[in-house]
Design a protein around this motif. Structure first.
Motif, mmCIF file in Angstrom:
data_model
loop_
_atom_site.group_PDB
_atom_site.id
_atom_site.type_symbol
_atom_site.label_atom_id
_atom_site.label_comp_id
_atom_site.label_asym_id
_atom_site.label_seq_id
_atom_site.Cartn_x
_atom_site.Cartn_y
_atom_site.Cartn_z
ATOM 1 N N HIS A 185 -0.424 -3.632 6.372
ATOM 2 C CA HIS A 185 -1.784 -3.538 5.829
ATOM 3 C C HIS A 185 -2.254 -4.887 5.282
ATOM 4 C CE1 HIS A 185 -0.932 0.827 5.935
ATOM 5 N NE2 HIS A 185 -2.244 0.902 6.125
ATOM 6 N N THR B 282 0.814 -1.222 0.000
ATOM 7 C CA THR B 282 0.000 0.000 0.000
ATOM 8 C C THR B 282 0.842 1.264 0.000
ATOM 9 O OG1 THR B 282 -0.130 0.037 2.419
ATOM 10 C CG2 THR B 282 -1.870 -1.170 1.249
ATOM 11 N N GLU C 97 -11.149 0.211 1.627
ATOM 12 C CA GLU C 97 -11.399 0.964 2.858
ATOM 13 C C GLU C 97 -11.716 -0.049 3.945
ATOM 14 O OE1 GLU C 97 -14.260 4.076 2.421
ATOM 15 O OE2 GLU C 97 -13.369 4.789 0.548
#
Length: 195
Positions: free
Chosen positions: A94, A17, A51
């Motif tokens: 992440h 990310t 998200e």
């Protein structure tokens, strides 16, 4: 591989990310090969585009429509390929958070790895991921693809400088993954997996 075998659904998970990440080059290259492979219908899940809630829904965070849609994509998948860099001898935080947000969606399915990095080619990240996926009741595939000094292997847009060498390793990975995906899907259909 039997080219007449029914297609399996393959989720390709792009784990980096970071801003300016190299992952899109590796992902474009691998996704093109996976799409051409007779064994799979490909769904790319880019962790950077998601998200994600801050905590697991079982810990009090409500399930969002986006998380429900993501969960359905993982449930539909018969196999996974994780594309990961190596950060500090391991894989991105992440990516770990993404994996931890789901449980039964991974069960009794195969996972393979495409890694990249400097001298190690991301192999230390893959070794850590193998332990995580074992806990998630996945079968990890021995065959993987790794790019040592990855920046020297690709042009912009995912064009490999030496397409034949890496493509051979990717074909082996996809052939083996097809066998495992088909076999485990048939097994789950015949005998539901109890965790």
């Amino acid at each position: 591989m039997d080219n007449n075998a029914p297609w399996n659904k393959l989720a390709v998970i792009v784990g980096s990310t970071r801003e300016g990440r190299f992952a899109p080059n590796v992902a474009a290259w691998f996704t093109a090969l996976a799409t051409e492979h007779a064994g799979f219908e490909v769904d790319v899940i880019d962790v950077a585009a998601l998200e994600l809630p801050a905590a697991h829904p079982n810990w009090g965070t409500p399930r969002t429509p986006a998380l429900e849609e993501l969960s359905e994509r993982l449930i539909a998948a018969d196999a996974f390929v994780v594309i990961t860099p190596e950060y500090n001898h391991s894989y991105p935080a992440h990516l770990k958070h993404f994996l931890d947000l789901h449980t039964t969606q991974w069960h009794a399915k195969p996972v393979a790895f495409v890694s990249y990095g400097g001298v190690s080619g991301g192999l230390r990240a893959v070794e850590h991921l193998r332990q995580v996926f074992a806990e998630l009741h996945c079968v990890t595939i021995r065959d993987s693809v790794s790019f040592h000094g990855a920046w020297d292997h690709f042009a912009e847009g995912g064009q490999a400088h030496d397409p034949q060498g890496a493509a051979g390793a990717a074909k082996t990975l996809l052939d083996r993954l097809t066998w495992w995906a088909t076999t485990l899907r048939e097994g789950r259909t015949t005998r539901p997996y109890n965790s």
